[in-house]
Design an enzyme around this catalytic site. Structure first.
Site, PDB file in Angstrom:
ATOM      1  CG  HIS A   8     -43.373   5.524   0.500  1.00 20.63           C
ATOM      2  ND1 HIS A   8     -42.808   6.521  -0.260  1.00 20.63           N
ATOM      3  CD2 HIS A   8     -42.345   4.884   1.095  1.00 20.63           C
ATOM      4  CE1 HIS A   8     -41.494   6.474  -0.143  1.00 20.63           C
ATOM      5  NE2 HIS A   8     -41.188   5.488   0.670  1.00 20.63           N
ATOM      6  CB  CYS A  12     -42.731   2.263   9.322  1.00 21.55           C
ATOM      7  SG  CYS A  12     -41.567   2.658   8.015  1.00 21.55           S
ATOM      8  CG  HIS A  63     -42.729   6.711   8.330  1.00 28.71           C
ATOM      9  ND1 HIS A  63     -42.230   5.779   9.208  1.00 28.71           N
ATOM     10  CD2 HIS A  63     -43.948   7.072   8.816  1.00 28.71           C
ATOM     11  CE1 HIS A  63     -43.115   5.586  10.192  1.00 28.71           C
ATOM     12  NE2 HIS A  63     -44.154   6.363   9.968  1.00 28.71           N
TER      13      HIS A  63
END
Length: 1046
Positions: free
Chosen positions: A596, A177, A604
C-alpha cells in the site's frame, strides 16, 4: 455431529466474534477475557455489555496492551467520506458525563443492530458495499468525462495484445487496485486457481437459489471462474474485471464511497468462497463430515493456554488471516512473538498459584497458505481520524514457524527465557557502551576517547605566554585608516578610571567613518596560533600528562572494543537461537506481498508475487505486469522509505509443492498449461473472447491498410502535380522558406561555373550540374562533421546534413540533391535554368529499381517529423521561459514523446533527451506547486482551478514519468505526492477534505498505463531561417542554466 449442528456451531462462532469485534471497536477494550466476561454477564445484550465495561473501566483504567485480537482495520468510521454531514442525533462527549457516553454507545449499537435486523447485512458488509458501489460509479462516471480525463484503453489493439508467456494484468475500473492485488495473489496460487476453475455449483441450486447467500455467492463464483479463465488463456494483455466487481456491488446496497482495505476484502472474499464450497461439499459428502477446500487451504488452529484470575484454561481456536501489530517492532518474528504472548506470562508455567492473567498462543495446525495482516493503521484519538504507520518492518523470504508450534512448546519456552536473559545482559552492556560513546554531563556529549585525544592535543600545542587578545594589532582601524591606539585591558587597569590620553582626538577624527573591507580588516597575524594552547607548562608536567592521557585513551578504546564485541556476540547468539535443525522443520516460503502506498484515507495497492518457474519476483500493478527483484520488493515493502509499505504477507508451506505446481494430464502425463487446464465451458468462453479480440485486430489492420493506401494515392497525386518536391524544400507560402534553399543552390552553381572556368573544363549544363552537386555535398558534409555549440543545429538548415549524420543510403542522398537542383524556382539566369532542366531529366530517368521510393518517402517523413518535433520543443521551451506552464506542458509532453520515437531509430534522429526530460519534469513540478498554492488558498474558484490543473494535466502525465523509471523522475513524482498527502494531517474545511479525498486516489495510482491526454496542438508553418533563429535564441537562453541543474 451432524451437518446441521456443524453449520450452527460455525454460525454461532461467527456471531460471537462479530459481537466481540463490535464491543472492542465501541469501548476500545482489547482484553478478550474481559470482553467475553461482559458478553456472559449481559447474556449477549450489547448495551448491557457496554455498560458493564464502562463501569469496570471507570473503576480500574485498562492498561494499554498489544494483543493478538487487535486487527489491522481502523474503526468503521474510516469509511465515512471526509466532509459528510454528521447524524442529527448528536450527543456531547466533551464533558465528563458518563451517562452521555453510555447513551452515545447505546445509540451506536442500536443503529447497528437495527440495520442488521432490517437488512440482514453486517456493518462490515455495508462497508464493502460502499466501496464496491464507489468503484462501479467511478468506472461509469469515467465514460462521461472529457477526453482529457478519460483513462482509456489504447485504440490500437496491438498495444493491448498479450506477449506469449506473460501473465495477464487486471484493468483498474475505478479505485479497484485492491481487488487486482488480492485476486492476482490468489490466482497465482495454482491450487486455488484449480479449485476455482473446476468449481461446479450444487445441482439442487442450479434452477433456483434458496437463500440470499446462494443468490449472491453462486453468480459471483461463476464470474470469478470467467475472470480466472481469461487470466489463463486470453490473448489480451489485461482483462476487465467489471462483471465480478458488479456482482460484489449488487450484493449490498449503499451509496457511500471509500477505497477498500485489502485485508478486509480478502477476509470477505474467502468467506464467500468458503460458503460456496461448503454448499458443494455438503452435496458431495454422504453420511460423513464435509471437507471444505477453502478451510483446508487457508485456515489453521491454535491453542490458547493461559490463566484468568488465577484459573488455568486451554482453548482451541480457528484462525484465517493472522493480524500482527507493526508499531514498535523491527521484524516479523518480533511481531509474532508479541502476538503469541499477552499479559503476565511468568505465572503460566509456574507451580505457584497466582492471580495474574495472561495467555500464550501455540499453533497446533498451520494452513498451507499462511497470511499475515500487518496493522499499519492506527486511530489518532486526538485528531479523530486514522493514520498510517510508516515505520520499517523487515521480513524474510523463508519463515520457519517451528518456535510457535505447540509440539515445541517446552523448547521454545527455554529458548525464550534464554533470549530474555541475553537481552537483559545486552541492555546493561549497551548502557555501559553509551557512557563511553556519549561522555559528559551537559547537553552536548562526545565519545570519551575523543575527549582524551582533544586534551592530549591541547597539552601538546605550542605554549603561548601572551593573552589571546594582547597580540592583535588594534592600532589601525578597519580599512587601513589611521586611528588612535586602544589600550589593552591591563593598560586600562593601570590607567585607572579617571586617567585619559594626553592628546584627545579631534572632532573630525571622532566623526570619521572608516571604509569597511571585509576581506582585509580582520586578517590575523601569521604567527598567531590557530588553536588554544596552555600558557605555562613544564616539560615534566607535559611528559606526565601525556603519559596519563595516552594510557587512559588506550584503556577507554580497549573497553569500548570489548563492549562492542560482547554486544555483537549476544546479537549473534540471539539470531542463531532457533537455527538448529530441530527448529527448522516447518518452512514457509514467501509467495506474495501486497503493498500500500499513500496515507490512511487514500492510496494505491499493488502486489509482488514470486514466479517459481522463472525464479524471479513479478510486480502486478493493475494492467502492468513486469519483472522485478527482491531489492525492489524490499524498497517498497519494508517501509520507512517513501509512503509505501507491505500491508499483507502471504506465505506458503514449502513442503507442499502442489500449491504452486502445474497439474499433470492423467492419461498422457504431460503438464497441463494454458487452455488445456480449462474445463469445457470456460474453454468455450475464452475462445469466444479471443475471437472478438482477433476480429478487433483484423478491423484495425484493415483500417490502417486503407489509410496507408490513401496516403500513397495522395503522395502520387502530389508527385504528378509538382514532380514530388518535398514541402519543406519548396514552400511557396508567406514564409518563403524555399528562398534559402534556392540561394544555396545558386551559390553552388556559381562556384561550379567559376571552378570550371579556372580549370578550363567542360562548361556544359550536365558537367556544371555534377560539379555543383559535388561542391554542395562537400559543404554539407563539413556541416555534418562540425562540432557545434547547442544553439546551432545544421540539421535544421538542410535535410542532407540530417541524412548524412543518420547514415542514409547513398541513393537517397543523390536523389534528394537532384531534387534540390531541379527546383523550378531556379531563375537566376539562363545557365541555372539549363542546369535545372538537366537535373529534372536525370530525375525522370531514375527507375524504382534504382531508388526504393518507399524508403525515400520514409526518410523524408522522418525529417518532417524531426522538424515538427523541433517546433514542439522550441515552442514549449519558450512558453516555459515565460512561466506559462499550462500551455508549455502540452508542447513539452509531445516533443518528448515524438523525440523518443525518433531516437529509437538512431542517436542523431532527434534532440537531447535529457534536456527534454528535465524541462518536462520541471514543468510538472511547477504546475504541481501552482496547483497546491491554489488549493491552500481555500477560495472555491482557486481550489477548483488547482484541482483541474492536477486532474487534466499533472495526473495524466505521472505515468509518463513512472514509465521513464529514472531516479529524478521518480523523486519528482514522490515530491508531488508527498505535497498533497501532507494535507491529510492538517485541519481544513469539510468541502476541501472531501475534494482532497476524492482526488488523492488518482494521484497515488502507481499504474504506468498511459492515459489519454490533450490532442497535439496545430503547429504554424515556419521557414527554415525563422526556425533556426528561434532554436538558437531559446538554446542560448537555456545555456545559461547549468547542466548540473539538469
Amino acid at each position: 455431529m451432524t451437518v446441521e449442528q456443524n453449520v450452527l456451531q460455525q454460525h454461532s462462532q461467527k456471531h460471537q466474534q462479530t459481537l466481540l469485534n463490535q464491543l472492542k471497536e465501541v469501548t476500545g477494550t482489547t482484553d478478550i477475557q474481559l470482553l467475553q466476561q461482559a458478553l456472559q454477564v449481559s447474556n449477549g445484550d450489547l448495551a448491557e455489555a457496554v455498560a458493564f465495561l464502562t463501569e469496570k473501566n471507570a473503576k480500574a483504567p485498562q492498561q494499554d496492551e498489544t494483543t493478538y485480537y487487535q486487527t489491522s482495520q481502523v474503526p468503521s468510521d474510516r469509511y465515512i467520506s471526509v466532509g459528510s454531514q454528521a447524524d442529527t442525533n448528536v450527543i456531547d462527549l466533551t464533558g465528563d458525563d458518563k451517562d452521555d457516553l453510555q447513551r452515545a454507545i447505546a445509540l451506536s449499537l442500536e443503529e447497528s443492530s437495527r440495520a442488521f435486523r432490517e437488512t440482514g447485512i453486517t456493518d462490515e458488509e455495508q462497508a464493502i458495499s460502499r466501496v464496491l458501489e464507489a468503484s462501479i460509479a467511478e468506472n461509469k462516471a469515467s465514460l462521461k468525462r472529457t477526453h482529457t480525463e478519460v483513462w482509456s484503453d489504447s485504440p490500437n489493439p496491438h498495444d493491448r495484445k498479450r506477449i506469449d508467456g506473460c501473465p495477464v494484468g487486471l484493468k483498474n475500473v475505478g479505485n479497484t487496485c485492491w481487488f487486482s492485488a488480492v485476486i492476482q495473489s490468489l490466482f497465482h496460487l495454482l491450487e486455488f486457481q484449480r479449485l476455482v476453475l473446476n468449481y461446479s455449483p450444487p445441482a439442487r441450486v442450479l434452477d433456483l437459489p434458496r437463500n440470499q447467500k446462494e443468490h449472491r455467492n453462486l453468480p459471483f463464483m461463476q464470474e470469478l471462474r470467467n475472470l480466472f479463465s481469461l487470466m489463463v488463456g486470453s490473448k489480451r494483455k489485461y482483462v476487465d474485471p467489471s462483471r465480478a466487481v458488479e456482482i460484489l456491488k449488487d450484493a449490498f446496497k449503499s451509496s457511500e464511497s471509500q477505497q477498500q482495505d485489502v485485508s478486509e476484502f480478502t477476509h470477505k472474499l474467502l468467506d464467500w468462497l468458503e460458503d460456496a464450497f461448503q454448499m458443494k461439499a455438503e452435496e458431495d459428502s454422504v453420511g460423513e463430515k464435509p471437507k471444505n477446500p477453502m478451510v483446508e487451504l487457508f485456515y489453521g488452529r491454535f491453542l490458547a493456554v493461559g490463566i484468568l484470575e488465577g484459573k488455568k484454561f486451554e482453548n482451541t481456536e480457528m484462525f484465517g488471516q493472522y493480524p500482527l501489530q507493526v508499531n514498535g517492532f523491527k521484524d516479523l518474528h518480533e511481531c509474532l512473538e508479541a502476538a503469541m504472548i499477552e499479559g503476565e506470562i511468568e505465572s503460566l508455567h509456574s507451580a505457584e498459584n497466582s492471580a495474574r492473567s495472561g495467555q500464550e498462543h501455540w499453533f497446533t495446525e498451520l494452513p498451507p497458505v499462511l497470511t499475515f495482516e500487518l496493522s499499519r493503521f492506527e486511530f489518532n484519538q486526538a485528531l479523530g481520524r486514522p493514520e498510517k504507520i510508516h515505520s520499517k518492518l523487515e521480513f524474510s523470504s523463508v519463515l520457519y514457524m517451528d518456535r510457535y508450534m505447540d509440539r515445541n512448546r517446552e523448547i521454545t519456552r527455554i529458548k525464550r527465557e534464554e533470549i530474555r536473559r541475553l537481552k537483559e545482559h545486552l541492555t546493561l552492556l549497551q548502557q555501559r557502551l553509551e557512557r563511553y560513546l556519549s561522555y559528559g554531563s551537559g547537553p552536548k556529549r562526545f565519545p570519551l576517547a575523543d575527549v582524551l585525544q582533544y586534551a592530549m592535543e591541547f597539552a601538546s600545542s605550542k605554549p603561548v605566554c601572551t593573552s589571546p587578545v594582547e597580540d592583535i594589532d588594534t592600532s589601525a582601524p578597519p580599512g587601513g585608516t589611521t586611528g588612535q591606539q586602544l589600550p589593552s585591558p591591563r593598560q586600562a587597569e593601570s590607567l585607572g578610571p579617571t586617567s585619559a590620553p594626553s592628546t584627545a582626538p579631534s572632532v573630525a577624527q571622532q566623526q570619521r567613518v572608516p571604509v569597511h573591507k571585509p576581506f582585509t580588516h580582520s586578517r590575523l597575524r601569521p604567527d598567531l596560533p590557530m588553536h588554544p594552547a596552555p600558557r605555562h607548562i613544564t616539560e615534566e608536567e607535559l611528559r606526565v600528562l601525556e603519559g596519563c592521557l595516552h594510557r587512559w585513551r588506550s584503556e577507554v578504546e580497549n573497553d569500548t572494543c570489548d563492549l562492542q564485541g560482547s554486544i555483537s556476540r549476544i546479537h549473534r547468539s540471539i539470531d542463531l537461537m532457533y537455527s538448529d535443525k530441530s527448529m527448522m522443520q516447518v518452512p514457509y516460503r514467501l509467495h506474495a506481498v501486497l503493498v500500500h502506498e499513500g496515507q490512511a484515507n487514500a492510496g494505491h495497492y499493488w502486489a509482488y508475487i514470486y514466479d517459481p518457474h522463472q525464479c524471479c519476483w513479478m510486480k502486478y500493478n493493475d494492467i502492468s505486469v513486469t519483472k522485478s527483484s527482491w531489492e525492489e520488493l524490499v524498497r517498497d515493502s519494508f517501509g520507512g522509505y517513501r509512503n509505501a509499505s507491505a500491508y499483507c504477507l502471504m506465505y506458503i508451506n514449502d513442503k507442499k509443492p502442489f500449491l504452486i505446481e502445474e497439474e499433470f494430464d492423467k492419461e498422457t502425463g504431460q503438464i497441463l498449461s494454458g487452455m488445456d487446464k480449462l474445463p469445457p465451458d470456460l474453454k468455450r468462453y475464452v475462445i469466444e473472447d479471443n475471437e472478438l479480440f482477433d476480429k478487433e485486430v483484423e478491423e484495425w489492420d484493415a483500417m490502417q491498410a486503407r489509410k496507408a493506401q490513401q496516403e500513397k494515392l495522395d503522395l502520387a497525386s502530389a508527385a504528378a502535380a509538382s514532380t514530388a518536391d518535398p514541402e519543406y524544400m519548396e514552400q511557396p507560402s508567406p514564409t518563403n522558406d524555399f528562398k534559402h534553399l534556392q540561394e544555396d543552390t545558386e551559390r553552388a552553381i556559381s562556384r561550379a561555373v567559376a571552378a570550371a572556368a579556372a580549370a578550363e573544363q567542360d562548361r556544359s549544363p550536365e558537367a556544371l550540374l555534377n560539379t555543383a552537386i559535388k561542391l554542395e555535398y562537400a559543404r554539407l558534409v563539413r556541416f555534418a562533421q562540425e562540432d557545434t555549440p547547442p544553439e546551432i543545429d545544421y540539421r535544421l538548415q538542410h535535410i542532407i546534413v540530417y541524412f548524412i549524420q543518420n547514415e542514409a543510403p547513398k541513393k537517397i542522398l543523390e536523389r534528394t540533391l537532384l531534387t534540390q537542383f531541379a527546383d523550378r524556382n531556379l531563375a537566376f539566369d539562363e545557365r541555372c535554368k539549363s542546369i535545372m532542366k538537366v537535373a529534372r531529366a536525370k530525375l525522370d530517368l531514375i527507375t524504382p529499381e534504382e531508388v526504393n521510393m518507399d524508403a525515400y518517402e520514409m526518410w523524408h517523413q522522418d525529417y518532417r517529423n524531426f522538424r515538427e518535433t523541433t517546433i514542439f520543443m522550441v515552442t514549449g521551451l519558450e512558453l516555459f521561459q515565460k512561466s506559462n506552464y499550462v500551455e508549455a506542458l502540452v508542447y513539452l509532453i509531445y516533443s518528448h514523446q515524438y523525440n523518443k520515437e525518433l531516437l529509437l531509430k538512431g542517436p542523431y534522429r532527434g534532440h537531447d533527451e535529457d534536456l527534454l526530460t528535465y524541462y518536462r519534469r520541471e514543468c510538472l513540478l511547477k504546475l504541481n506547486e501552482q496547483a497546491a498554492a491554489m488549493f491552500e488558498s481555500g477560495e472555491e474558484p482557486e481550489v477548483t482551478s488547482g484541482l483541474s490543473i492536477m486532474n487534466e494535466l499533472v495526473v495524466p502525465c505521472i505515468p509518463l514519468l513512472l514509465a521513464q523509471d529514472t531516479e529524478k523522475d521518480l523523486l519528482a513524482v514522490e515530491d508531488m505526492r508527498n505535497r498533497w498527502c501532507s494535507y491529510l494531517g492538517q485541519e481544513m474545511e469539510a468541502n476541501l477534505q472531501e475534494k482532497l479525498t476524492d482526488f488523492l486516489p488518482k494521484l497515488l495510482d502507481c499504474s504506468t498505463e498511459i492515459k489519454s491526454f490533450h490532442d497535439p496542438p496545430n503547429l504554424p508553418s515556419y521557414s527554415t531561417l525563422e526556425l533556426c533563429e528561434r532554436f538558437s535564441r531559446i538554446m542560448s537562453a537555456l545555456g545559461r542554466v547549468s547542466s548540473s541543474g539538469r
